[in-house]
Design an enzyme around this catalytic site. Structure first.
Site, PDB file in Angstrom:
ATOM      1  N   ASN A   9       0.866  -1.180   0.000  1.00  0.00           N
ATOM      2  CA  ASN A   9       0.000   0.000   0.000  1.00  0.00           C
ATOM      3  C   ASN A   9       0.906   1.236   0.000  1.00  0.00           C
ATOM      4  OD1 ASN A   9      -1.831   2.016   0.511  1.00  0.00           O
ATOM      5  ND2 ASN A   9      -2.303   1.372   2.604  1.00  0.00           N
ATOM      6  N   LYS A  11       0.081   4.267  -0.266  1.00  0.00           N
ATOM      7  CA  LYS A  11      -0.555   5.435   0.374  1.00  0.00           C
ATOM      8  C   LYS A  11      -0.353   6.688  -0.491  1.00  0.00           C
ATOM      9  CE  LYS A  11       0.186   3.216   4.772  1.00  0.00           C
ATOM     10  NZ  LYS A  11       0.266   3.336   6.224  1.00  0.00           N
ATOM     11  N   HIS A  96      -9.287   0.924   5.257  1.00  0.00           N
ATOM     12  CA  HIS A  96      -7.984   1.075   5.923  1.00  0.00           C
ATOM     13  C   HIS A  96      -8.158   1.996   7.126  1.00  0.00           C
ATOM     14  CE1 HIS A  96      -3.851   2.315   6.623  1.00  0.00           C
ATOM     15  NE2 HIS A  96      -3.488   1.204   5.976  1.00  0.00           N
ATOM     16  N   GLU A  98      -6.515   4.396   8.159  1.00  0.00           N
ATOM     17  CA  GLU A  98      -6.343   5.834   7.875  1.00  0.00           C
ATOM     18  C   GLU A  98      -7.607   6.410   7.241  1.00  0.00           C
ATOM     19  OE1 GLU A  98      -2.685   5.351   5.697  1.00  0.00           O
ATOM     20  OE2 GLU A  98      -1.696   4.791   7.557  1.00  0.00           O
ATOM     21  N   GLU A 166      -5.060  -5.203  10.926  1.00  0.00           N
ATOM     22  CA  GLU A 166      -4.017  -4.198  11.089  1.00  0.00           C
ATOM     23  C   GLU A 166      -4.245  -3.447  12.398  1.00  0.00           C
ATOM     24  OE1 GLU A 166      -2.234  -3.024   7.076  1.00  0.00           O
ATOM     25  OE2 GLU A 166      -4.015  -1.806   7.349  1.00  0.00           O
ATOM     26  N   GLY A 172       2.728   2.043  10.739  1.00  0.00           N
ATOM     27  CA  GLY A 172       3.650   3.157  10.535  1.00  0.00           C
ATOM     28  C   GLY A 172       4.378   3.592  11.794  1.00  0.00           C
ATOM     29  N   SER A 212       3.781  -2.445  10.327  1.00  0.00           N
ATOM     30  CA  SER A 212       5.238  -2.451  10.448  1.00  0.00           C
ATOM     31  C   SER A 212       5.870  -3.803  10.097  1.00  0.00           C
ATOM     32  CB  SER A 212       5.669  -1.977  11.845  1.00  0.00           C
ATOM     33  OG  SER A 212       5.224  -0.650  12.063  1.00  0.00           O
TER      34      SER A 212
HETATM   35  C1  PEP Z   1      -0.603  -0.143   6.194  1.00  0.00           C
HETATM   36  O1  PEP Z   1      -0.732   1.047   5.989  1.00  0.00           O
HETATM   37  O2  PEP Z   1      -1.461  -0.913   5.776  1.00  0.00           O
HETATM   38  C2  PEP Z   1       0.562  -0.587   6.959  1.00  0.00           C
HETATM   39  C3  PEP Z   1       0.541  -1.775   7.447  1.00  0.00           C
HETATM   40  O3  PEP Z   1       1.586   0.334   7.104  1.00  0.00           O
HETATM   41  P1  PEP Z   1       3.057   0.024   7.719  1.00  0.00           P
HETATM   42  O4  PEP Z   1       3.527  -1.260   7.094  1.00  0.00           O
HETATM   43  O5  PEP Z   1       3.862   1.206   7.352  1.00  0.00           O
HETATM   44  O6  PEP Z   1       2.868  -0.115   9.205  1.00  0.00           O
END
Ligand code: PEP
Length: 252
Positions: A9, A11, A96, A98, A166, A172, A212
């Site tokens: 992703n 973003k 998601h 976000e 998630e 992040g 992460s």
């Molecule tokens: C995501 O945005 O779906 C995600 C898992 O981000 P990150 O890997 O940066 O934590």
């Protein structure tokens, strides 16, 4: 046997030229004819077509980061399922954290989007996950169960659906859920699906972990029995890291 799925992703990162370059690097490092697991990349809408022409005909699936549930109309700034399909997307990420946190998405808007995208034949990645406050309050199971139940309300057939667990506190932040913490919630999600759709459907459902994931922790996470791949944010912006994660999924 479930085929693992890893999706990057991107973003709100990368211009069209940068996205094209990154897609080329991913393809080159993955190697021609890669087939160890399902792979997708989700550029911004602006770069979708350019990236689609780089990865067209390759095993990498063009993925949208979001969609609207209406076909068209007065929804400024939105993009419909019809449009992303016409642009070449086979997969779409919905709900998601976000989107939930900054753009007001709720379980009911997620539900409308999931219904629309599934009815149009897209592979939907429906994201769920608790915040740090919810985890500390001991309500992770209740929160994630309602996100799954309400997100799938009124959907009789979930063939092809992917759920991404998630934990919001791990996205992040550099904090990864331990493989045991992640496995516990993945198992719970599968149990919710057993109750809603039965054992056979639940055993086919793929549940990705996101938060992460890096080359250094991917293999341990993907070795867990209920973790069927990853949704990768930050690490997907580097071709070598992303491909290392994809290869870890292919080997587990
Ligand atoms: C995501 O945005 O779906 C995600 C898992 O981000 P990150 O890997 O940066 O934590």
């Amino acid at each position: 046997m479930r085929t693992k799925i890893v999706v990057g992703n991107w973003k709100m990162n990368n211009t069209i030229a940068e996205s094209t370059q990154l897609a080329q690097e991913v393809l080159a490092q993955l190697g021609e004819g890669f087939s160890g697991c399902e792979v997708g990349i989700a550029p911004t809408f602006l770069a979708i077509q350019a990236v689609g022409s780089v990865i067209g005909g390759s095993p990498v699936q063009l993925t949208a980061q979001n969609c609207h549930y209406e076909n068209d109309g007065a929804f400024t700034g939105e993009v419909s399922v019809r449009m992303i399909k016409a642009a070449g997307c086979s997969h779409v990420i919905i709900g998601h954290s976000e989107r939930r946190q900054y753009f007001g998405e709720t379980n009911s808007t997620v539900n409308l989007k999931v219904k629309k995208a599934m009815s149009e034949g897209l592979t939907v990645i429906m994201c769920v996950g608790e915040t740090l406050e919810e985890r500390e309050a001991g309500v992770t199971g209740a929160v994630v169960s309602s996100q799954v139940r309400e997100g799938l309300e009124g959907i009789d057939d979930i063939t092809g659906l992917v759920i991404a667990y998630e934990p919001v506190w791990a996205i992040g932040t550099g904090k990864t859920a331990s493989s045991a913490q992640a496995e516990e919630v993945h198992d719970l999600i599968r149990t919710v699906i057993v109750k809603l759709y039965g054992e056979a459907v639940a055993s086919e459902l793929r549940i990705q972990y996101g938060g992460s994931v890096k080359p250094s922790n991917a293999a341990e996470l993907f070795a867990m029995p209920n973790i069927d791949g990853g949704l990768i944010g930050g690490a997907s912006l580097n071709a070598a890291d992303f491909v290392a994660i994809v290869k870890a999924a292919a080997e587990n």
